[in-house]
Design a protein around this motif. Structure first.
Motif, PDB file in Angstrom:
ATOM      1  N   LEU A  73     -46.409  -9.317  19.065  1.00  0.00           N
ATOM      2  CA  LEU A  73     -47.814  -9.049  19.393  1.00  0.00           C
ATOM      3  C   LEU A  73     -48.583  -8.547  18.173  1.00  0.00           C
ATOM      4  N   LEU A  74     -47.975  -7.658  17.399  1.00  0.00           N
ATOM      5  CA  LEU A  74     -48.643  -7.177  16.186  1.00  0.00           C
ATOM      6  C   LEU A  74     -48.802  -8.289  15.154  1.00  0.00           C
ATOM      7  N   ALA A  75     -47.820  -9.169  15.058  1.00  0.00           N
ATOM      8  CA  ALA A  75     -47.923 -10.284  14.112  1.00  0.00           C
ATOM      9  C   ALA A  75     -49.091 -11.198  14.473  1.00  0.00           C
ATOM     10  N   VAL A  76     -49.353 -11.349  15.772  1.00  0.00           N
ATOM     11  CA  VAL A  76     -50.502 -12.141  16.209  1.00  0.00           C
ATOM     12  C   VAL A  76     -51.794 -11.477  15.739  1.00  0.00           C
ATOM     13  N   VAL A  77     -51.884 -10.174  15.946  1.00  0.00           N
ATOM     14  CA  VAL A  77     -53.113  -9.449  15.624  1.00  0.00           C
ATOM     15  C   VAL A  77     -53.287  -9.265  14.120  1.00  0.00           C
ATOM     16  N   VAL A  78     -52.249  -8.803  13.441  1.00  0.00           N
ATOM     17  CA  VAL A  78     -52.362  -8.429  12.029  1.00  0.00           C
ATOM     18  C   VAL A  78     -52.266  -9.635  11.095  1.00  0.00           C
ATOM     19  N   TYR A  79     -51.318 -10.529  11.371  1.00  0.00           N
ATOM     20  CA  TYR A  79     -51.052 -11.645  10.451  1.00  0.00           C
ATOM     21  C   TYR A  79     -51.469 -13.007  10.995  1.00  0.00           C
ATOM     22  N   ARG A  80     -52.044 -13.033  12.200  1.00  0.00           N
ATOM     23  CA  ARG A  80     -52.489 -14.286  12.828  1.00  0.00           C
ATOM     24  C   ARG A  80     -51.355 -15.300  12.979  1.00  0.00           C
ATOM     25  N   GLN A  81     -50.150 -14.802  13.279  1.00  0.00           N
ATOM     26  CA  GLN A  81     -48.977 -15.653  13.484  1.00  0.00           C
ATOM     27  C   GLN A  81     -48.786 -15.846  14.989  1.00  0.00           C
TER      28      GLN A  81
END
Length: 110
Positions: A73-81
């Motif tokens: 979930l953080l990777a989606v928000v922070v890194y757009r992954q």
């Protein structure tokens, strides 16, 4: 202190550390690198405290399962992954496994 509160704190520390690992750029950036070391140190210390009362397998299943989902979930928000459908299905199975352990397993620590 409640071992599941300690476990939640361990999970949070590990999620912060793992998210900062990418930002550390191979430990070439000081701030994120320090966050990685501090976060993993705190996570493992807290996890060790949890294992005084919660069975190792249960503690690790919850710690790693929740970590996988939260880091994604953080990777989606922070890194757009964005995870693809198989990744989402796999994470759903991980969550289901943790729920089964907590609700029906005798080794669930209750």
């Amino acid at each position: 202190m409640n071992p599941y509160l300690l476990l939640a704190m361990a999970i949070a520390a590990e999620v912060v550390a793992t998210t900062a690992l990418k930002a550390s750029a191979g430990f070439s950036r000081l701030g994120p690198s320090l966050l990685v070391v501090a976060g993993y140190g705190a996570a493992f210390w807290l996890l060790g405290l949890v294992m005084h009362t919660v069975p190792v397998g249960v503690a690790y299943a919850i710690w790693s399962g929740a970590g996988i989902v939260l880091i994604t979930l953080l990777a989606v928000v922070v890194y757009r992954q964005l995870p693809d459908l198989p990744a989402l299905l796999g994470m759903g199975l991980i969550i289901a496994g943790v729920v089964v352990i907590q609700l029906w397993s005798d080794s669930g620590g209750h």
